[in-house]
Structures are given as C-alpha cells and as structure tokens.
Design an enzyme around this catalytic site. Structure first.
Site, PDB file in Angstrom:
ATOM      1  CG  MET A  30      26.408 -29.645  24.629  1.00  0.00           C
ATOM      2  SD  MET A  30      27.446 -28.371  25.345  1.00  0.00           S
ATOM      3  CE  MET A  30      27.808 -27.387  23.911  1.00  0.00           C
ATOM      4  CG  HIS A  37      23.036 -33.022  16.952  1.00  0.00           C
ATOM      5  ND1 HIS A  37      22.692 -31.723  16.666  1.00  0.00           N
ATOM      6  CD2 HIS A  37      24.042 -32.953  17.859  1.00  0.00           C
ATOM      7  CE1 HIS A  37      23.442 -30.894  17.365  1.00  0.00           C
ATOM      8  NE2 HIS A  37      24.269 -31.609  18.097  1.00  0.00           N
TER       9      HIS A  37
HETATM   10  O1  PAF Z   1      29.935 -31.992  21.121  1.00  0.00           O
HETATM   11  C1  PAF Z   1      29.131 -31.659  22.012  1.00  0.00           C
HETATM   12  O2  PAF Z   1      27.977 -31.336  21.778  1.00  0.00           O
HETATM   13  C2  PAF Z   1      29.621 -31.621  23.457  1.00  0.00           C
HETATM   14  O3  PAF Z   1      30.946 -31.212  23.538  1.00  0.00           O
HETATM   15  C3  PAF Z   1      29.415 -32.952  24.204  1.00  0.00           C
HETATM   16  C4  PAF Z   1      30.251 -34.078  23.593  1.00  0.00           C
HETATM   17  C5  PAF Z   1      27.957 -33.319  24.200  1.00  0.00           C
HETATM   18  C6  PAF Z   1      29.869 -32.803  25.666  1.00  0.00           C
HETATM   19  O4  PAF Z   1      29.126 -31.820  26.328  1.00  0.00           O
END
Ligand code: PAF
Length: 284
Positions: A30, A37
């Site tokens: 997101m 990330h």
């Molecule tokens: O973990 C996240 O950032 C969100 O839940 C995801 C997996 C991108 C789904 O919108």
C-alpha cells in the site's frame, strides 16, 4: 523501472515475459515503503527473474472508522526506493480501475477460516478486503511467486490459505519482521508515533521476548500469561486490542500439546494500532 497504472497495458507485457520462461515475483503493497518492504523485494529477487511491485491503498480493507484518509501516500519517494533496488515494474492502479463498480458490488473473495479471530475480531471486514484485492492483483499481474511480511502473520496465513483453496499456481513466501533499532517492528503507521511514544512502543517486543522465553522454559499457563501480559501492557500506556498465544497453524488458542506457537499482539500506542508477534518452536 516501468511504472504502469493500466491492467490492459501491464498484463500482456508480463504474460509475454512468462512465455519467454521468465518467473514473475510480486510484492503487493500500500506504499509508504520502508525497509520492511524492501526486504520482501530482496527475498523475491532470489526466486524470480522479473521483480514487480504494486502500490494501491485498498479502501476495501479499511473499516468505516479506520485511517483510510490518513494513510500515508508517498508515491514519489516510493518510486525512488524501488528504482534504487532495481525493481522492474511498478503497478499503480487507481481505485476506479480496481473497483470499477465500487467496493460494495464488486465480486469478493473471502477466506472463511483464520479470519474470525485476532485482527478479524476487531476488523470484521478487513480480511475480505485483503483477499479480494490480492486476488485481483494476482489475476492482473500473474505472479509465480509472492512475498508477504510476517508482521501481519494472520494476513500471511490467510493469503496462504486463499492460494491453496483456490488452487492458484503461486508460491507464497513469508518475510521476517524488520525492526527499528529499539526493536519496534517497522510499519507505515509508526510515523504517527511521537518520539516518546516510539520509545514506549518498543516495550511490545520486549514483552513478547519475555513471554516467549517463559514458554520455552516450560511455562504452559497460557491463560494466566495472557492476562498478565495484558495487564503489563496496560500499565505501559498501551491500549490493547488483543494479546494471544495461538497454535501457529490455525490461530486458535494454544493448548499444552501444541509445538508451534505464535504469540501475537495488537495494541494502540497513541493514534496508531501496532502489530507484532513472535514464533515459538517447542518441538526440540
Ligand atoms: O499488507 C499490506 O500492505 C496489504 O494488506 C496488502 C497485502 C498490500 C493488500 O492491500
């Protein structure tokens, strides 16, 4: 890095690459990217030829009174971070593209097991939003391998269950939690903590480590530990959503025979709701 917001543009490109025998790795996000990330991209890189990221703040997974509007959106900064680690494609769809008919009447995907407890109890529509959007992203981007962070351990298990139940030809990997120096699990929501709250929030990790050690030493009074931990967290300015000692496979409360345990916690510190967990292996 190619940045594409249209499914009809990105899908044929990725399908053509797959036909050439390339393996596609996807990290759905997101945005507001941090080292948690980027570590997922590094894991995926070892298992694929083409590295794809997506950024979409998914309205369907936010409840009515949650922080959708305030969720940090930092696209330019995110693009720079992904370019620096040589991601090949970034998919950045709009809400209209993902949910052309709105989130209410769109087809949805719901994983029935695993979603009722822990986060599912206080966020009853959350996982339906997550599994629906992830399934849409899978269909558009056709990944062979995906990586989800284990900070959201329940989300990781729910998405593993979805892939298995729907026979999706995708390998799902879990990425270990990446932490700040003080032990706090990295999260996009940490920026809502003041510096003193950030310091206090580091207690979450310490408490998890303390009880993991107690359990490893043979303490199986799971009910009593849970109550004691909640009391401790309350006394340290947390507002608890849950502190649970679970069987790692189905997230039901652990019993004394369970060998693989997850201690999972969700608690507010000031504005943000923080998640953390620790796996405890009692098999040896
Ligand atoms: O973990 C996240 O950032 C969100 O839940 C995801 C997996 C991108 C789904 O919108």
């Amino acid at each position: 890095m190619k940045i594409i917001d249209s499914p009809i543009q990105i899908q044929p490109e990725l399908v053509a690459l797959k036909r050439q025998g390339k393996k596609i790795g996807l990290i759905p996000t997101m945005g507001n990217l941090h080292k948690g990330h980027t570590s997922l991209f590094e894991i995926a890189r070892k298992h694929c030829d083409i590295l794809v990221g997506s950024i979409f703040v998914n309205p369907m997974q936010f409840g009515a009174n949650e922080d959708l509007d305030k969720y940090p959106r930092t696209l330019q900064d995110d693009i720079e971070k992904l370019e620096a680690i040589n991601v090949d494609y970034l998919f950045t769809p709009t809400e209209k593209i993902i949910y052309p008919q709105g989130t209410q009447i769109n087809t949805s995907v719901e994983v029935n097991r695993l979603t009722k407890r822990l986060c599912g109890e206080s966020r009853p529509t959350h996982f339906k939003g997550v599994s629906t959007v992830v399934n849409i992203l899978f269909n558009i981007l056709q990944p062979d391998v995906v990586v989800f962070g284990k900070k959201d351990y329940q989300q990781y298990l729910v998405l593993c269950a979805m892939v298995k139940d729907l026979f999706l030809p995708i390998e799902v990997l879990g990425g270990e939690i990446v932490r700040e120096k003080n032990g706090l699990a990295m999260s996009s929501r940490n920026k809502f903590l003041t510096s003193s709250e950030k310091e206090k929030a580091s207690e979450l990790r310490k408490i998890l480590l303390f009880y993991a050690e107690k359990i490893k030493q043979g303490d199986r009074r799971y009910g009593a530990i849970r109550l004691e931990a909640i009391e401790t967290l309350n006394s340290k300015s947390f507002n608890i959503d849950y502190f649970e000692i679970c069987n790692i496979y189905d997230l039901e409360r652990a019993n004394i025979r369970d060998k693989k345990i997850l201690i999972a916690v969700a608690a507010w510190m000031g504005k943000p709701r923080l998640l953390d967990n620790i796996e405890v292996n009692l098999s040896s």
